[in-house]
Write an enzyme that holds these catalytic residues in place. Structure first.
Site, mmCIF file in Angstrom:
data_model
loop_
_atom_site.group_PDB
_atom_site.id
_atom_site.type_symbol
_atom_site.label_atom_id
_atom_site.label_comp_id
_atom_site.label_asym_id
_atom_site.label_seq_id
_atom_site.Cartn_x
_atom_site.Cartn_y
_atom_site.Cartn_z
ATOM 1 N N TYR A 142 0.808 -1.211 0.000
ATOM 2 C CA TYR A 142 0.000 0.000 0.000
ATOM 3 C C TYR A 142 0.849 1.271 0.000
ATOM 4 O O TYR A 142 0.377 2.337 -0.379
ATOM 5 C CB TYR A 142 -0.939 0.032 1.207
ATOM 6 C CG TYR A 142 -2.035 -1.015 1.176
ATOM 7 C CD1 TYR A 142 -2.263 -1.798 0.047
ATOM 8 C CD2 TYR A 142 -2.842 -1.226 2.278
ATOM 9 C CE1 TYR A 142 -3.256 -2.752 0.024
ATOM 10 C CE2 TYR A 142 -3.846 -2.181 2.263
ATOM 11 C CZ TYR A 142 -4.045 -2.945 1.127
ATOM 12 O OH TYR A 142 -5.039 -3.893 1.104
ATOM 13 N N LYS A 193 3.491 -15.332 2.159
ATOM 14 C CA LYS A 193 3.572 -16.169 0.959
ATOM 15 C C LYS A 193 5.039 -16.344 0.563
ATOM 16 O O LYS A 193 5.477 -15.904 -0.495
ATOM 17 C CB LYS A 193 2.768 -15.534 -0.180
ATOM 18 C CG LYS A 193 1.268 -15.635 -0.024
ATOM 19 C CD LYS A 193 0.747 -17.042 -0.310
ATOM 20 C CE LYS A 193 0.811 -17.371 -1.791
ATOM 21 N NZ LYS A 193 0.287 -18.736 -2.071
ATOM 22 N N ASP A 226 -2.884 -17.883 1.811
ATOM 23 C CA ASP A 226 -4.066 -18.468 1.173
ATOM 24 C C ASP A 226 -4.616 -19.626 2.008
ATOM 25 O O ASP A 226 -5.826 -19.775 2.174
ATOM 26 C CB ASP A 226 -3.771 -18.907 -0.263
ATOM 27 C CG ASP A 226 -2.524 -19.760 -0.395
ATOM 28 O OD1 ASP A 226 -1.714 -19.825 0.552
ATOM 29 O OD2 ASP A 226 -2.348 -20.375 -1.470
ATOM 30 N N ASP A 250 -5.274 -7.052 5.660
ATOM 31 C CA ASP A 250 -6.499 -6.406 5.197
ATOM 32 C C ASP A 250 -7.530 -7.460 4.807
ATOM 33 O O ASP A 250 -8.707 -7.387 5.191
ATOM 34 C CB ASP A 250 -6.162 -5.505 4.008
ATOM 35 C CG ASP A 250 -7.268 -4.515 3.671
ATOM 36 O OD1 ASP A 250 -8.340 -4.563 4.299
ATOM 37 O OD2 ASP A 250 -7.059 -3.682 2.769
ATOM 38 N N ASP A 254 -11.005 -9.228 7.239
ATOM 39 C CA ASP A 254 -12.390 -9.195 6.760
ATOM 40 C C ASP A 254 -13.003 -10.592 6.735
ATOM 41 O O ASP A 254 -14.197 -10.764 7.004
ATOM 42 C CB ASP A 254 -12.460 -8.563 5.368
ATOM 43 C CG ASP A 254 -12.517 -7.043 5.416
ATOM 44 O OD1 ASP A 254 -12.336 -6.486 6.519
ATOM 45 O OD2 ASP A 254 -12.725 -6.415 4.371
#
Length: 369
Positions: A142, A193, A226, A250, A254
């Site tokens: 970001y 990852k 993942d 992020d 959620d």
């Protein structure tokens, strides 16, 4: 009792409505003598753009630097979909995080017993759920440079976002996660990852080194991001603390939010480094939900996430654990009584308004005296 300074930034959409309930809660707490808050208020997001042409003014930033903590509502909406990128409503939130040095985002996902059936998962998978996601907030993709859209010689466009992390950035967020785990379930999952990203390789190396040097008594497991997402909807109660970078945090927070039944239930805290002189740290508290422009102004918003965010402020910024516990208990008691806003109401169940839910929670705190 020392008076604490709190800056309220309602923002856009339902941020205005849920912050109104926080004002009522602060007034109640001040009246009881449990707290002593002075509040100031300013604009952020689309509201600030309409007034100043930018997502947050320099004057509002000065207030944020001067206060003891910031309460943030929500920003954004279709009204500002076409404003310049640098002035988009979310830019105000990013500026606050960056300039206040709020590198650690704490996002608890707690499933209240009364709401277990509101989750999209089976009750037995989520009842009693208590996860803390620790998200690095000021680095990663970001904020990495270059961040651009360029036109190639062929006329084709190419977009670039850059994922960047340093050893120091990873070390400090890892310590936050390990420290939290020591007062919780004593287990940390570090999510990245490393199989396809060099930043993930460094992340795993640094978290492992911090663990070995300082936190051997805490259980550490590494998990690919993942797979972490899959496991959160498969067997979520296996997790205690999950630490991850800005992007994965992020997304995973959620996912965890929906395990609890509604984004309207999830609070968050964004913390900076502890000042060596004062022992204090910059902090901002905000609900995880967005501005929800489709229901803004209708009295349908759930204020619980914002109340719980304020509870985190009581706990982490002001050392008022007793008041925070009392607020948490009032939220649980109100839900046990069957009160629901529309987002967590069962089909056919009468839903209460934003202000009615706020009044019920404040009333439960008053009765618990």
């Amino acid at each position: 009792m020392a008076t604490q300074k709190l800056l309220l930034l309602p923002g856009d959409g339902i941020g205005v409505e849920v912050m109104a309930e926080v004002r009522r809660l602060i007034a109640f707490l001040n009246k009881t003598g449990l707290t002593s808050f002075e509040t100031e208020e300013d604009l952020v997001g689309g509201a600030a753009y309409d007034a100043h042409g930018k997502a947050i003014s320099d004057a509002a930033m000065d207030l944020a630097h001067a206060c003891d903590a910031v309460m943030f509502g929500a920003v954004g909406g279709p009204k500002w979909a076409d404003v310049p990128y640098e002035a988009r409503p979310e830019a105000g939130l990013l500026r606050l995080r960056k300039e206040l040095g709020l590198f650690a985002n704490l996002r608890p996902a707690v499933c209240y017993r009364a709401l277990a059936d509101a989750s999209s998962l089976k009750r037995e998978l989520v009842e009693g759920l208590d996860i803390m996601i620790v998200r690095e907030l000021t680095g990663g993709v970001y904020f990495g440079e270059p961040k651009e859209i360029v036109t190639l010689e062929s006329g084709e466009k190419r977009a670039v976002d850059t994922q960047v992390y340093t050893t120091h950035e990873i070390e400090r967020i890892a310590r936050v996660a390990f420290d939290l785990a020591k007062v919780r379930g004593n287990k940390v999952h570090s999510s990245e990852k490393h199989n396809v990203m060099k930043s993930g390789v460094l992340w795993k190396q640094v978290v492992t080194a911090v663990h070995q040097a300082e936190y051997k008594d805490v259980k550490l497991e590494h998990i690919l991001a993942d797979n972490c997402g899959m496991q959160l909807v498969r067997t979520p109660k296996q997790f205690d603390v999950i630490v991850c970078d800005n992007l994965f945090g992020d997304m995973l927070s959620d996912v965890a939010a929906m395990l609890t039944g509604s984004l309207g239930m999830l609070p968050s805290a964004s913390l900076g480094a502890t000042d060596a002189t004062t022992g204090k740290r910059k902090a901002m508290y905000e609900p995880v939900h967005g501005s929800a422009p489709d229901i803004a102004g209708k009295g349908l918003a759930n204020p619980i996430a914002t109340f719980a965010s304020f509870g985190m402020a009581l706990r982490y910024s002001f050392g008022l654990g007793e008041a925070a516990d009392r607020l948490d208990a009032a939220i649980a008691a109100t839900l046990d009584q069957g009160l629901r806003t529309k987002d967590i109401a069962a089909p056919g169940q009468n839903a209460v308004s934003t202000s009615e839910m706020g009044s019920a929670i404040i009333g439960a705190m008053e009765q618990a005296k």
